[in-house]
Design a protein around this motif. Sequence first.
Motif, mmCIF file in Angstrom:
data_model
loop_
_atom_site.group_PDB
_atom_site.id
_atom_site.type_symbol
_atom_site.label_atom_id
_atom_site.label_comp_id
_atom_site.label_asym_id
_atom_site.label_seq_id
_atom_site.Cartn_x
_atom_site.Cartn_y
_atom_site.Cartn_z
ATOM 1 N N LYS A 1 25.243 35.314 -35.763
ATOM 2 C CA LYS A 1 26.437 34.302 -35.634
ATOM 3 C C LYS A 1 26.845 34.556 -34.119
ATOM 4 O O LYS A 1 27.907 33.571 -33.503
ATOM 5 N N VAL A 2 26.639 35.580 -33.387
ATOM 6 C CA VAL A 2 27.129 36.036 -32.008
ATOM 7 C C VAL A 2 26.243 36.608 -31.334
ATOM 8 O O VAL A 2 25.484 37.551 -31.951
ATOM 9 N N SER A 3 26.174 36.487 -30.084
ATOM 10 C CA SER A 3 25.658 37.258 -28.914
ATOM 11 C C SER A 3 26.523 37.448 -27.827
ATOM 12 O O SER A 3 27.358 36.789 -27.640
ATOM 13 N N VAL A 4 26.302 38.773 -27.002
ATOM 14 C CA VAL A 4 27.095 39.101 -26.010
ATOM 15 C C VAL A 4 26.243 39.653 -24.653
ATOM 16 O O VAL A 4 25.399 40.416 -25.044
ATOM 17 N N LEU A 5 26.465 38.993 -23.752
ATOM 18 C CA LEU A 5 25.554 39.248 -22.574
ATOM 19 C C LEU A 5 26.464 39.587 -21.361
ATOM 20 O O LEU A 5 27.659 39.115 -21.536
ATOM 21 N N HIS A 6 25.810 40.571 -20.680
ATOM 22 C CA HIS A 6 26.610 41.108 -19.404
ATOM 23 C C HIS A 6 26.109 40.376 -18.314
ATOM 24 O O HIS A 6 24.695 40.540 -18.157
ATOM 25 N N VAL A 7 26.756 39.613 -17.424
ATOM 26 C CA VAL A 7 26.256 39.048 -16.210
ATOM 27 C C VAL A 7 26.662 39.690 -14.888
ATOM 28 O O VAL A 7 28.009 39.731 -14.965
ATOM 29 N N SER A 8 25.946 39.941 -13.922
ATOM 30 C CA SER A 8 26.482 40.487 -12.696
ATOM 31 C C SER A 8 25.830 39.566 -11.734
ATOM 32 O O SER A 8 24.607 39.217 -11.501
ATOM 33 N N LEU A 9 26.718 39.186 -10.849
ATOM 34 C CA LEU A 9 26.574 38.179 -9.700
ATOM 35 C C LEU A 9 26.825 38.935 -8.399
ATOM 36 O O LEU A 9 27.866 39.354 -8.218
ATOM 37 N N LYS A 10 25.850 39.294 -7.482
ATOM 38 C CA LYS A 10 26.112 39.571 -6.221
ATOM 39 C C LYS A 10 26.875 38.350 -5.568
ATOM 40 O O LYS A 10 26.711 37.346 -5.588
ATOM 41 N N PRO A 11 27.442 38.874 -4.177
ATOM 42 C CA PRO A 11 27.895 37.738 -3.385
ATOM 43 C C PRO A 11 27.020 36.761 -2.995
ATOM 44 O O PRO A 11 26.030 36.832 -2.726
ATOM 45 N N GLY A 12 27.412 35.612 -3.346
ATOM 46 C CA GLY A 12 26.684 34.377 -2.834
ATOM 47 C C GLY A 12 25.693 33.761 -4.231
ATOM 48 O O GLY A 12 25.189 32.875 -4.193
ATOM 49 N N GLU A 13 25.613 34.564 -5.163
ATOM 50 C CA GLU A 13 24.666 34.430 -6.357
ATOM 51 C C GLU A 13 25.640 33.303 -7.231
ATOM 52 O O GLU A 13 26.577 33.518 -7.147
ATOM 53 N N GLU A 14 24.929 32.741 -7.949
ATOM 54 C CA GLU A 14 25.285 31.843 -9.021
ATOM 55 C C GLU A 14 24.497 31.646 -10.281
ATOM 56 O O GLU A 14 23.339 31.767 -10.255
ATOM 57 N N LEU A 15 25.432 31.168 -11.403
ATOM 58 C CA LEU A 15 24.816 30.696 -12.593
ATOM 59 C C LEU A 15 24.780 29.209 -12.332
ATOM 60 O O LEU A 15 25.742 28.453 -12.206
ATOM 61 N N LYS A 16 23.403 28.531 -12.029
ATOM 62 C CA LYS A 16 23.435 27.149 -11.627
ATOM 63 C C LYS A 16 24.022 26.409 -12.818
ATOM 64 O O LYS A 16 23.891 26.725 -13.904
ATOM 65 N N LYS A 17 24.447 25.084 -12.528
ATOM 66 C CA LYS A 17 24.822 24.066 -13.590
ATOM 67 C C LYS A 17 23.703 23.986 -14.530
ATOM 68 O O LYS A 17 22.613 23.635 -14.543
ATOM 69 N N HIS A 18 24.247 24.263 -15.758
ATOM 70 C CA HIS A 18 23.573 24.173 -16.976
ATOM 71 C C HIS A 18 24.433 23.894 -18.331
ATOM 72 O O HIS A 18 25.360 23.964 -18.130
ATOM 73 N N SER A 19 23.913 23.784 -19.393
ATOM 74 C CA SER A 19 24.519 23.445 -20.621
ATOM 75 C C SER A 19 23.859 24.407 -21.761
ATOM 76 O O SER A 19 22.746 24.798 -21.796
ATOM 77 N N THR A 20 24.630 24.969 -22.716
ATOM 78 C CA THR A 20 24.029 25.435 -24.240
ATOM 79 C C THR A 20 24.540 24.826 -25.188
ATOM 80 O O THR A 20 25.393 23.830 -25.373
#
Length: 103
Positions: A28-47
């Motif tokens: 029922k749960v998941s945990v993710l660790h995300v690292s973004l360097k300067p200028g990086e992005e997670l582009k617009k999306h949905s879950t």
Amino acid sequence: MMVTNVEEAKRIENPHGVDVRKLLAMEKVSVLHVSLKPGEELKKHSTSVDAFLYVLKGKGVVEVGEERAEVKKGYLVYLPRNIPHSVSNAGSMEMSFLVVKVV
């Protein structure tokens, strides 16, 4: 007890081309660790599930639907299911955050 080290966690391939590591995956749960360097992005999306984003370090900009907020260490953002969202690193240093997905 379950103990996970982010540096040893499995890296997940993703369409954003950023460092994403799975720290926990349960029914029922998941945990993710995300690292973004300067200028990086997670582009617009949905879950298809509700999620929360918790900023561990750095600063960035989160967009959820038509709303936009600047965030930094200690900020929590609710990401409702099926609503497009994006995250970008707005700073000059690495930004890292946890994403907790809840079924």
